[in-house]
Design a protein around this motif. Structure first.
Motif: not given
Ligand code: SF4
Length: 250
Positions: A8-13, A52-56, A63-65, A76-79
């Motif tokens: 994955m690339v990124e997860c964001f809102s 790495e995939c960037l999680f917001e 505020d990505f990590f 992913l589910f936890s995020l």
């Protein structure tokens, strides 16, 4: 990579900037890689899987990590669950996007039933992989599919693939998006409309004027109006540019 994890690339809102769900807040899950190579592609992470995939962490606060690829469904589910618990009601749905997310059909078959416990699922796809779509249909709420015009996209002839895809997708709430620019030809709009009408003329068609890297629109206002008129045999034809770009959204 096993079927429980995906690159994955990124997860964001953010705010959905395209198609019939424009303006709604969504949780975006961007998968890496694509089976096409459109000339106008502006999506990050398509040619090389990022380490790495960037999680917001906080929805919409950037505020990505980093989370090492491939990403497991549990992470992913936890995020997303932390977002739905901490900020209830702000998201309309989860946008499953790419790249081409159907390259991960095996993973999505496991992931979507879990994620759908949290929010409705919206699939954004290039509309070419009908075999991958079929088993996922029960787990989808909305589908936005492209018809890639040879002129604007530089892609080869994909009419057969798009036809097969739309037939499967029509089991759900689906719309078709067509990117247009000054090189778009009238026969391409006519053929797109005929393809949609063959399945169901009530399926919405979105004409999306191409946005160039400098933010300008790559088709004249008059040409845009002419193409909308050409598609008037369908029940619903809307012109919607990529609104997230001029709002400064991701
Ligand atoms: S289908 Fe989408 S992600 Fe794939 S190359 Fe075309 S624009 Fe890029």
């Amino acid at each position: 990579m096993n079927s429980g994890s995906a690159s994955m690339v990124e997860c964001f809102s953010s705010i959905q900037g395209e198609g019939v769900l424009v303006g709604l807040r969504q949780a975006f899950l961007r998968f890496s890689g694509c089976n096409l190579s459109c000339s106008f592609c502006d999506t990050p992470g398509m040619t090389r899987v990022p380490d790495e995939c960037l999680f917001e962490l906080t929805p919409g606060r950037r505020d990505f990590f980093g989370v090492p690829n491939p990403v497991a469904c549990d992470r992913l589910f936890s995020l997303i669950q932390s977002w739905t618990v901490g900020w209830p009601g702000i998201h309309h749905s989860i946008s499953v996007t790419g790249g081409e997310p159907l390259l991960y059909a095996a993973q999505l078959l496991e992931w979507l039933p879990r994620l759908r416990e949290l929010l409705p699922i919206y699939l954004e796809t290039n509309g070419t992989l009908s075999d991958a779509l079929s088993p996922l249909i029960p787990h989808l709420d909305y589908i936005g599919m492209d018809i890639k015009l040879p002129s604007a996209s530089g892609c080869p002839d994909l009419w057969q693939e798009h036809r097969a895809f739309l037939k499967v997708a029509s089991q759900r709430s689906v719309f078709v998006k067509v990117v247009i620019d000054q090189s778009t030809e009238e026969w391409e709009i006519e053929r797109s409309c005929a393809l949609i009408a063959e399945v169901d003329r009530a399926i919405p068609l979105i004409l999306q004027p191409m946005t160039l890297p400098d933010g300008s629109i790559a088709i004249s206002p008059l040409r845009t109006l002419q193409f909308q008129e050409l598609a008037s045999g369908l029940n619903e034809v809307r012109v919607i540019p990529q609104t997230h770009k001029f709002m400064g959204q991701l």
